[in-house]
Scaffold this motif. Structure first.
Motif, PDB file in Angstrom:
ATOM      1  N   UNK A 103       0.829  -1.212   0.000  1.00  0.00           N
ATOM      2  CA  UNK A 103       0.000   0.000   0.000  1.00  0.00           C
ATOM      3  C   UNK A 103       0.860   1.256   0.000  1.00  0.00           C
ATOM      4  N   UNK A 104       2.169   1.099   0.121  1.00  0.00           N
ATOM      5  CA  UNK A 104       3.060   2.245   0.299  1.00  0.00           C
ATOM      6  C   UNK A 104       3.196   3.065  -0.982  1.00  0.00           C
ATOM      7  N   UNK A 105       3.211   4.391  -0.816  1.00  0.00           N
ATOM      8  CA  UNK A 105       3.402   5.294  -1.949  1.00  0.00           C
ATOM      9  C   UNK A 105       4.618   6.170  -1.693  1.00  0.00           C
ATOM     10  N   UNK A 106       5.756   5.519  -1.601  1.00  0.00           N
ATOM     11  CA  UNK A 106       7.040   6.183  -1.434  1.00  0.00           C
ATOM     12  C   UNK A 106       8.120   5.202  -1.848  1.00  0.00           C
ATOM     13  N   UNK A 107       9.302   5.700  -2.053  1.00  0.00           N
ATOM     14  CA  UNK A 107      10.404   4.823  -2.443  1.00  0.00           C
ATOM     15  C   UNK A 107      10.717   3.851  -1.314  1.00  0.00           C
ATOM     16  N   UNK A 108      10.884   2.599  -1.671  1.00  0.00           N
ATOM     17  CA  UNK A 108      11.166   1.575  -0.679  1.00  0.00           C
ATOM     18  C   UNK A 108      12.650   1.571  -0.319  1.00  0.00           C
ATOM     19  N   UNK A 109      12.946   1.195   0.923  1.00  0.00           N
ATOM     20  CA  UNK A 109      14.334   1.022   1.333  1.00  0.00           C
ATOM     21  C   UNK A 109      14.911  -0.198   0.629  1.00  0.00           C
ATOM     22  N   UNK A 110      16.214  -0.306   0.651  1.00  0.00           N
ATOM     23  CA  UNK A 110      16.856  -1.466   0.044  1.00  0.00           C
ATOM     24  C   UNK A 110      16.390  -2.763   0.669  1.00  0.00           C
ATOM     25  N   UNK A 111      16.185  -2.750   1.990  1.00  0.00           N
ATOM     26  CA  UNK A 111      15.718  -3.948   2.692  1.00  0.00           C
ATOM     27  C   UNK A 111      14.331  -4.354   2.212  1.00  0.00           C
ATOM     28  N   UNK A 112      13.415  -3.373   2.113  1.00  0.00           N
ATOM     29  CA  UNK A 112      12.058  -3.691   1.663  1.00  0.00           C
ATOM     30  C   UNK A 112      12.066  -4.175   0.219  1.00  0.00           C
ATOM     31  N   UNK A 113      12.887  -3.541  -0.625  1.00  0.00           N
ATOM     32  CA  UNK A 113      12.988  -3.996  -2.021  1.00  0.00           C
ATOM     33  C   UNK A 113      13.444  -5.445  -2.079  1.00  0.00           C
ATOM     34  N   UNK A 114      14.408  -5.783  -1.220  1.00  0.00           N
ATOM     35  CA  UNK A 114      14.902  -7.162  -1.216  1.00  0.00           C
ATOM     36  C   UNK A 114      13.799  -8.124  -0.814  1.00  0.00           C
ATOM     37  N   UNK A 115      13.054  -7.774   0.242  1.00  0.00           N
ATOM     38  CA  UNK A 115      11.958  -8.627   0.679  1.00  0.00           C
ATOM     39  C   UNK A 115      10.927  -8.819  -0.436  1.00  0.00           C
TER      40      UNK A 115
END
Length: 352
Positions: A103-115
């Motif tokens: 649901x997020x509308x912002x750039x994801x952190x590297x950790x979240x992108x990896x997940x």
């Protein structure tokens, strides 16, 4: 429907690891009972209402590696739940298909992108949200239970029951914090209410520990304006009681500065209440010119002007409130959301 199912019988697991009420929790509380009527599905949670089929997180350890259909679907909506799914799959060797709803509308952190990159499939709750993902996603907008959220049959009687005045009521519901625009709502309402003695404002929600001082400052601002008896800050109520608090309103304002999706405008419109909302989250995808008004975030003068238009025009409120209810019935039924998600569950369960 078995509210305490055997984990061995389940095809779909829906984790909810956050104890506090949140938009994600609200979504799970609404969807899981509906979906469990069609599939072998349950929430995985430490503390959810007993009306939901659910298992405890500790039961994940001892459940069989395989589900009735082979692999199970693990539907995460938070980072912690994605991580738990990966641990179950790769450490405990449970056969899982990992699904994530963003649901997020912002750039994801590297950790979240990896997940997110480890997931088998991804859902986005709006087109705008999908634009922040680095991989394809199915867009499924949230829906509303139109049988639970309905217009008031007798608004005056309901107001009396809730000990509210039978005046013009403007609501702003959700977490009390700067990000949610609570202070922007107060800024806009104070001059409007000083000029209109028949108007009352209802702010309902909870300030978490780090935002308690923010709430105290808002209360002081309201008191200084002499509006403590008309601009009310009310405690949060359980999800199953919320519909009544929308039904009593003449107008709902969603003044968020940032939002992932934002269910409150849908809930208000389902109750026949027109909505003023900022152009954040999924709000531009939910609200039309016939059901409400969009305003820029953190633009108090524009918000004030928009609210004033509705306060001074009862006919406009009635027309757009009726259109809002029809809009939700036609486009945002929770049954449509549930079925779209279950289509993905079934697809994942049949994949090798």
């Amino acid at each position: 429907m078995d509210l305490r199912p055997d984990p061995a019988t389940l095809d779909v697991l829906v984790p909810n690891f956050k104890r506090r009420l949140s938009g994600v929790t609200s979504t799970i509380v609404r969807l899981v009972p509906l979906q469990a009527q069609e599939m072998a599905l349950a929430a995985v949670a430490p503390d959810l209402p007993f009306i939901l089929p659910q298992i405890r997180p500790v039961q994940l350890i001892t459940m069989p590696r395989r589900g009735p259909s082979g692999a199970r679907v693990w539907h995460a909506r938070r980072n912690t739940e994605m991580l738990a799914g990966l641990a179950l799959k790769h450490i405990l060797r449970k056969r899982l298909k990992l699904l994530f709803t963003s649901a997020s509308q912002r750039k994801h952190t590297g950790y979240t992108k990896w997940l997110i990159g480890q997931m088998d499939h991804v859902i986005a709750t709006s087109q705008k949200t999908a634009g922040y993902l680095d991989r394809p996603a199915d867009v499924i907008l949230h829906g509303i239970d139109v049988a639970q959220f309905t217009p008031a049959e007798d608004r005056a009687a309901l107001r009396a029951k809730l000990t509210l005045p039978d005046s013009v009521l403007v609501g702003c519901y959700g977490r009390i914090r700067a990000q949610k625009g609570t202070g922007d709502f107060v800024e806009a309402m104070i001059p409007l209410m000083q000029e209109r003695p028949d108007v009352h404002g209802l702010i309902m929600g909870r300030a978490t520990e780090r935002h308690v001082d923010y709430e105290k400052a808002l209360r002081a601002q309201i008191a200084e304006a002499g509006l403590t008896d008309r601009l009310h800050i009310l405690p949060e109520v359980p999800v199953h009681e919320m519909a009544d608090w929308y039904r009593v309103l003449d107008l709902f304002v969603a003044p968020q500065r940032w939002e992932g999706f934002g269910l409150t405008p849908l809930e208000a419109m389902a109750c026949g209440v027109p909505v003023i909302a900022t152009t954040v989250g999924a709000f531009p995808e939910l609200i039309s010119d016939q059901t409400g008004t969009l305003v820029p975030p953190q633009d108090t003068p524009v918000m004030e002007t928009a609210i004033a238009r509705y306060l001074d025009d009862p006919a406009l409120r009635a027309i757009r409130g009726t259109a809002a209810r029809a809009h939700i019935e036609q486009n945002f039924r929770i049954e449509g959301e549930a079925e779209a998600i279950m289509t993905i569950y079934r697809r994942l369960l049949t994949q090798p």
